[in-house]
Structures are given as structure tokens and as C-alpha cells.
Design an enzyme around this catalytic site. Structure first.
Site, PDB file in Angstrom:
ATOM      1  N   ARG A 214      -0.023   0.470 -20.842  1.00 37.77           N
ATOM      2  CA  ARG A 214      -1.486  -0.139 -20.407  1.00 37.77           C
ATOM      3  C   ARG A 214      -0.994  -1.263 -19.073  1.00 37.77           C
ATOM      4  NH1 ARG A 214      -3.533   1.320 -25.909  1.00 37.77           N
ATOM      5  NH2 ARG A 214      -2.376  -0.556 -26.866  1.00 37.77           N
ATOM      6  N   PHE A 230      -9.274  10.505 -23.402  1.00 36.72           N
ATOM      7  CA  PHE A 230      -8.805  10.213 -24.829  1.00 36.72           C
ATOM      8  C   PHE A 230      -8.719   8.918 -25.075  1.00 36.72           C
ATOM      9  CE2 PHE A 230      -7.034  14.469 -23.342  1.00 36.72           C
ATOM     10  CZ  PHE A 230      -7.486  15.472 -24.235  1.00 36.72           C
ATOM     11  N   ASP A 252     -14.003   9.949 -25.158  1.00 38.04           N
ATOM     12  CA  ASP A 252     -13.549  10.168 -26.521  1.00 38.04           C
ATOM     13  C   ASP A 252     -14.358  10.902 -27.378  1.00 38.04           C
ATOM     14  OD1 ASP A 252     -10.536   8.962 -27.712  1.00 38.04           O
ATOM     15  OD2 ASP A 252     -12.143   9.646 -29.415  1.00 38.04           O
ATOM     16  N   SER A 253     -13.955  11.785 -28.180  1.00 35.37           N
ATOM     17  CA  SER A 253     -14.849  12.349 -29.100  1.00 35.37           C
ATOM     18  C   SER A 253     -15.270  11.891 -30.039  1.00 35.37           C
ATOM     19  CB  SER A 253     -14.083  13.885 -29.452  1.00 35.37           C
ATOM     20  OG  SER A 253     -12.977  13.683 -29.888  1.00 35.37           O
ATOM     21  N   ASP A 299      -4.218  10.918 -22.264  1.00 37.33           N
ATOM     22  CA  ASP A 299      -3.288  10.472 -23.647  1.00 37.33           C
ATOM     23  C   ASP A 299      -4.029  11.185 -24.841  1.00 37.33           C
ATOM     24  OD1 ASP A 299      -1.546   9.234 -25.128  1.00 37.33           O
ATOM     25  OD2 ASP A 299      -2.789   7.135 -25.296  1.00 37.33           O
ATOM     26  N   CYS A 339       2.468  12.646 -27.163  1.00 36.03           N
ATOM     27  CA  CYS A 339       3.023  11.767 -28.365  1.00 36.03           C
ATOM     28  C   CYS A 339       3.502  12.874 -29.196  1.00 36.03           C
ATOM     29  CB  CYS A 339       2.154  10.877 -28.644  1.00 36.03           C
ATOM     30  SG  CYS A 339       0.499  11.553 -29.194  1.00 36.03           S
TER      31      CYS A 339
HETATM   32  N1  SAH Z   1      -5.297   6.026 -25.137  1.00 33.19           N
HETATM   33  C1  SAH Z   1      -5.603   5.450 -26.465  1.00 33.19           C
HETATM   34  C2  SAH Z   1      -5.083   6.359 -27.458  1.00 33.19           C
HETATM   35  C3  SAH Z   1      -5.601   7.739 -27.714  1.00 33.19           C
HETATM   36  S1  SAH Z   1      -5.535   8.779 -29.029  1.00 33.19           S
HETATM   37  C4  SAH Z   1      -5.255   4.196 -26.486  1.00 33.19           C
HETATM   38  O1  SAH Z   1      -4.662   3.565 -25.597  1.00 33.19           O
HETATM   39  O2  SAH Z   1      -5.683   3.213 -27.649  1.00 33.19           O
HETATM   40  C5  SAH Z   1      -6.311  10.075 -29.011  1.00 33.19           C
HETATM   41  C6  SAH Z   1      -7.627  10.026 -28.791  1.00 33.19           C
HETATM   42  O3  SAH Z   1      -8.094  11.440 -28.587  1.00 33.19           O
HETATM   43  C7  SAH Z   1      -8.307   9.574 -30.126  1.00 33.19           C
HETATM   44  O4  SAH Z   1      -9.083   8.611 -29.943  1.00 33.19           O
HETATM   45  C8  SAH Z   1      -8.937  10.859 -30.457  1.00 33.19           C
HETATM   46  O5  SAH Z   1     -10.622  10.852 -31.089  1.00 33.19           O
HETATM   47  C9  SAH Z   1      -9.453  11.426 -29.042  1.00 33.19           C
HETATM   48  N2  SAH Z   1      -9.654  12.849 -29.192  1.00 33.19           N
HETATM   49  C10 SAH Z   1      -8.906  14.038 -29.713  1.00 33.19           C
HETATM   50  N3  SAH Z   1      -9.316  15.308 -29.276  1.00 33.19           N
HETATM   51  C11 SAH Z   1     -10.380  14.963 -28.656  1.00 33.19           C
HETATM   52  C12 SAH Z   1     -11.108  15.879 -27.522  1.00 33.19           C
HETATM   53  N4  SAH Z   1     -11.100  17.127 -27.558  1.00 33.19           N
HETATM   54  N5  SAH Z   1     -11.914  15.418 -26.718  1.00 33.19           N
HETATM   55  C13 SAH Z   1     -12.034  13.972 -26.646  1.00 33.19           C
HETATM   56  N6  SAH Z   1     -11.243  13.128 -27.281  1.00 33.19           N
HETATM   57  C14 SAH Z   1     -10.402  13.613 -28.227  1.00 33.19           C
END
Ligand code: SAH
Length: 395
Positions: A214, A230, A252-253, A299, A339
Site C-alpha cells: 500500500r 477488491f 467490493d462485493s 487484490d 494470495c
Molecule cells: N485489498 C484489500 C484486501 C482484499 S481481500 C485490502 O488492502 O484491505 C479481497 C476482497 O475481495 C474482500 O473484501 C471481498 O469482499 C472481495 N470480493 C471477493 N469476491 C469479490 C467479487 N467477485 N467482486 C467484488 N469483490 C469481491
């Protein structure tokens, strides 16, 4: 000598233990002397009756997770010493007692010699996730070890293992506070403030493993329009705004994650007109968006949790990144992550290579990213390296 159950390895199978690998696979076992149940502490011997290690019996394809390569009946001291060493290491790398960071991973399983145990520290609250039943059974010893090591700093301990232990243990593993006190709800990371939900949020509440990445993103954001896919609770988005981005979109979903992302931007910058958050599926968002972005972060959650899901996961990374390469502006930057533990660095790079070729874009690798030092990898256990990322310049 202790009355522990004895595990005898097949001849030649002691080699990996002599190189300090912390797992024994079921195929390496010649004989178990006694009725070993999952979670029992066992002693491991070579076929020639040489003591090799002590560990927790797990009974699956990973049959034993090693706690110590030296013989000792005093498991409490072993656990307490490891916890203390883990804390001293975080002090050595400047994370414990830092003014700019009061959130870090205190114990990273095999990376800290404690297989099956993850502890994240959030300004006085320790959130534990047990990944093995053997370690779960040491919960009291571990809580005591945390108290001894952290002293007055430690206000609260929360066990969040319901989702990490095998589901057959669900009835006895309710998420709970084991040391009751005030739960931290705000932390500081590299000087940025974040509201965290340690009791209900994903993982232990925050994706601490992206701290360094970040920071790098922040340094790349000046005057760029940024799409944070995400985005969870807006970690990358806050750094992008701090770094001078002219516009930031978080997708984010999860509705609760998006609500926190909006709050986190407000907490750091007040009313901020350059940030917009979308509670939406990423593929749907990417299908319809016409906004031109010149920095995109991807991510996603682990696409593969098991080896058998590997092929599909690689296809998933390829499709997602090909779409990103198609839409990013010339001169744009992509930060893309995986990850998934079972996706190797090499495999991830190949799927991104295929995505680039599909989109017919000319792409340079600027940085190859990994997990930060509070998520250490034991040199004897390369499987512990799970986070990989690429920073790409798209011509
Ligand atoms: N980059 C973030 C962590 C991401 S974790 C950080 O720095 O804090 C992955 C995220 O993807 C989660 O918040 C989850 O809710 C979201 N997610 C999972 N599948 C998804 C999709 N199909 N569309 C949108 N978001 C999704």
C-alpha cells in the site's frame, strides 16, 4: 522420558526433518505406537529409534506439525519462548512500539516456529486464529504466553477460529473473547488511520499483509485516476488519496466492507469528493465501466485453496488481468496480486504473461512484490510464501 505417543518414520524419511521442514506427511510414517487422536502431542523417531522432533498429530495428509526439534517435556516453555522470540523480532524490525504503526502480525505460524497459529496485534487487542486442532488445544498456554510477553500492552484477546479450524470442531470453537477488555476499533498504519472490525471483519479484521505494498501504491498515485478492485475497507484507496490521486474508485462485493471504506476515507480526509465506492461484483463493474483509469489495483481473494483448483485459478487470474490490460490507459500502472498459497510465483507470472499477450499490450515489470517482514517465511518452509504481486507499466 515422556509418555507421549511415538511415531516411527520409514527408513530415509527423516531427511526432511533433519533439514528442519516442519511437516510430516502421512506417507512417511511406518508405525504409530499408541492410539493417536488429532491434536495429540507426539514424539517422532527415525526407523533407527533416533529422536527427531515433537509435534501435534494432525492425522491428515499432513500427519504431524512440528513444534520442536529438541527433546523437552516442557511444552509450555517451548510455546512461551517462541511467542517471546516472535515479539522481539517485531521489535527488531521496528514494528512493535512504532508511532506510525500499531497494527502488525505478531505470530505467523511456521514462519515463527508455531505451525497452526496466527496472531495479529491491533493496538492492544490480540486476535488469534488457530489453523490446527493441536494448536487450538494449547489455547490457554498461548493466551498465558501472550500476557507474559506483552504485559500491560495487552488489553483483550479474541479467538476468531470458527472459520479457520476444520468444521467438525465448530461446536466447540465459537469465536469469543478469551481475555475480556475493550476491543480496539481504530488502528494506525504508516500514519494512516483505519477503522477495523475485529469481531466480525474478514480474516482477523484487516489485511495487514499489504502494508508495504500500500505504501508503494501511495508513491505511484500522484495525479492518477485509481481503480481499487477488491478494495475491502479501502486500504489502498486511503494511500492513493494521500499520494495525490485525482480520483479513486473502490469496488467490493461486501456491503459492510464498502461502508467501512467510505468511513475510512472520511476519517483521514473529511469530505472527499475524489472518492467513490461501489458495492458490486468486480466482473460486472469491469464489464460496464467506461471510466478511463491510469492506475488499477487487483487484490482478489484466493482463487485456489487446494492444488486441484489450481488450473481454474490460473484461468481466473488470466481473464481478470486481461480485462484490466484492455481498459487501462496508455502509460498506466497495474498492481496485481495473488494470495493463493498453491499458486507459485512462476505460475502467477505465467498467467499474467498470457493475459498481457491476450490484450496485445506492451508491458514492463516495475516491481515484484511479496509479503512484509511481519509475515516471515521460514527458510526451511518455502510453502509459507503465499502473497505475490507484480507492478506493471502498460505502454
Ligand atoms: N485489498 C484489500 C484486501 C482484499 S481481500 C485490502 O488492502 O484491505 C479481497 C476482497 O475481495 C474482500 O473484501 C471481498 O469482499 C472481495 N470480493 C471477493 N469476491 C469479490 C467479487 N467477485 N467482486 C467484488 N469483490 C469481491
Amino acid at each position: 522420558m515422556s509418555e507421549r505417543i511415538k511415531i516411527i518414520l520409514k527408513s530415509g524419511k527423516e531427511q526432511s526433518l533433519k533439514r528442519y521442514h516442519p511437516w510430516i506427511f502421512s506417507g512417511a510414517i511406518k508405525e504409530i505406537k499408541g492410539a493417536a487422536a488429532e491434536g495429540d502431542v507426539v514424539d517422532v523417531f527415525s526407523n533407527g529409534d533416533e529422536f527427531l522432533a515433537t509435534g501435534h498429530y494432525a492425522g491428515g495428509s499432513i500427519a504431524v506439525r512440528i513444534l520442536s526439534f529438541e527433546h523437552s517435556d516442557d511444552l509450555t516453555s517451548i510455546l512461551h519462548n517462541r511467542i517471546l522470540a516472535a515479539f522481539q523480532y517485531r521489535q527488531d524490525i521496528g514494528l512493535a512500539d512504532s508511532k506510525d504503526n500499531n497494527v502488525y502480525r505478531l505470530i505467523n505460524a511456521e514462519g515463527d516456529g508455531l505451525p497452526g497459529l496466527v496472531v495479529d496485534y491491533y493496538d492492544g487487542t490480540a486476535v488469534i486464529q488457530f489453523h490446527s486442532y493441536g494448536m487450538y488445544r494449547e489455547k490457554e498456554k498461548i493466551t498465558e504466553g501472550l500476557k507474559k510477553t506483552l504485559g500491560k500492552k495487552l488489553k483483550t484477546v479474541i479467538d476468531r477460529s470458527e472459520s479457520t479450524l476444520p468444521s467438525k470442531y465448530a461446536p466447540e470453537t465459537k469465536d469469543e473473547k478469551t481475555v475480556k477488555g475493550i476491543v480496539s476499533n481504530e488502528v494506525i498504519e504508516n500514519g494512516n488511520r483505519f477503522i477495523v472490525d475485529l469481531e466480525e471483519g474478514q480474516k482477523t479484521g484487516f489485511y495487514i499483509d499489504q502494508r508495504e505494498n500500500r505504501k508503494l501504491l501511495g508513491a505511484l498515485s500522484s495525479s492518477r485516476s485509481v481503480l481499487n478492485l477488491f478494495g475491502y475497507t479501502g486500504g489502498f484507496s486511503v494511500y492513493a488519496i494521500r499520494g495525490g490521486a485525482k480520483l479513486v474508485h473502490t469496488v467490493d462485493s461486501s456491503a459492510t466492507a464498502i461502508a467501512l471504506a467510505i468511513q475510512n476515507v472520511q476519517l483521514n480526509f473529511g469530505e472527499n469528493l475524489s472518492h467513490q465506492a461501489f458495492c458490486e461484483d468486480v466482473s460486472q463493474f469491469l464489464q460496464k465501466t467506461r471510466d478511463p483509469y491510469d492506475l488499477i489495483i487487483s487484490d482478489p481473494p484466493a482463487f485456489a485453496k487446494h492444488q486441484r483448483a489450481l488450473e481454474n485459478a490460473l484461468q481466473g487470474y488470466k481473464r481478470l488481468n486481461a480485462r484490466i490490460f484492455e481498459m487501462i490507459k496508455p502509460g498506466g500502472i497495474v498492481l496485481t496480486f495473488s494470495c493463493s498459497q498453491v499458486v507459485s510465483r512462476e505460475n502467477f507470472r505465467k498467467s499474467i504473461f498470457a493475459a498481457a499477450a491476450n490484450a496485445s499490450r506492451r508491458i514492463k515489470i516495475m516491481h515484484q512484490l511479496s509479503q512484509p517482514p511481519d509475515h516471515p517465511v521460514s527458510i526451511y518452509h518455502p510453502e509459507g510464501e503465499y502473497l505475490k504481486g507484480l507492478v506493471l507499466y502498460v505502454e
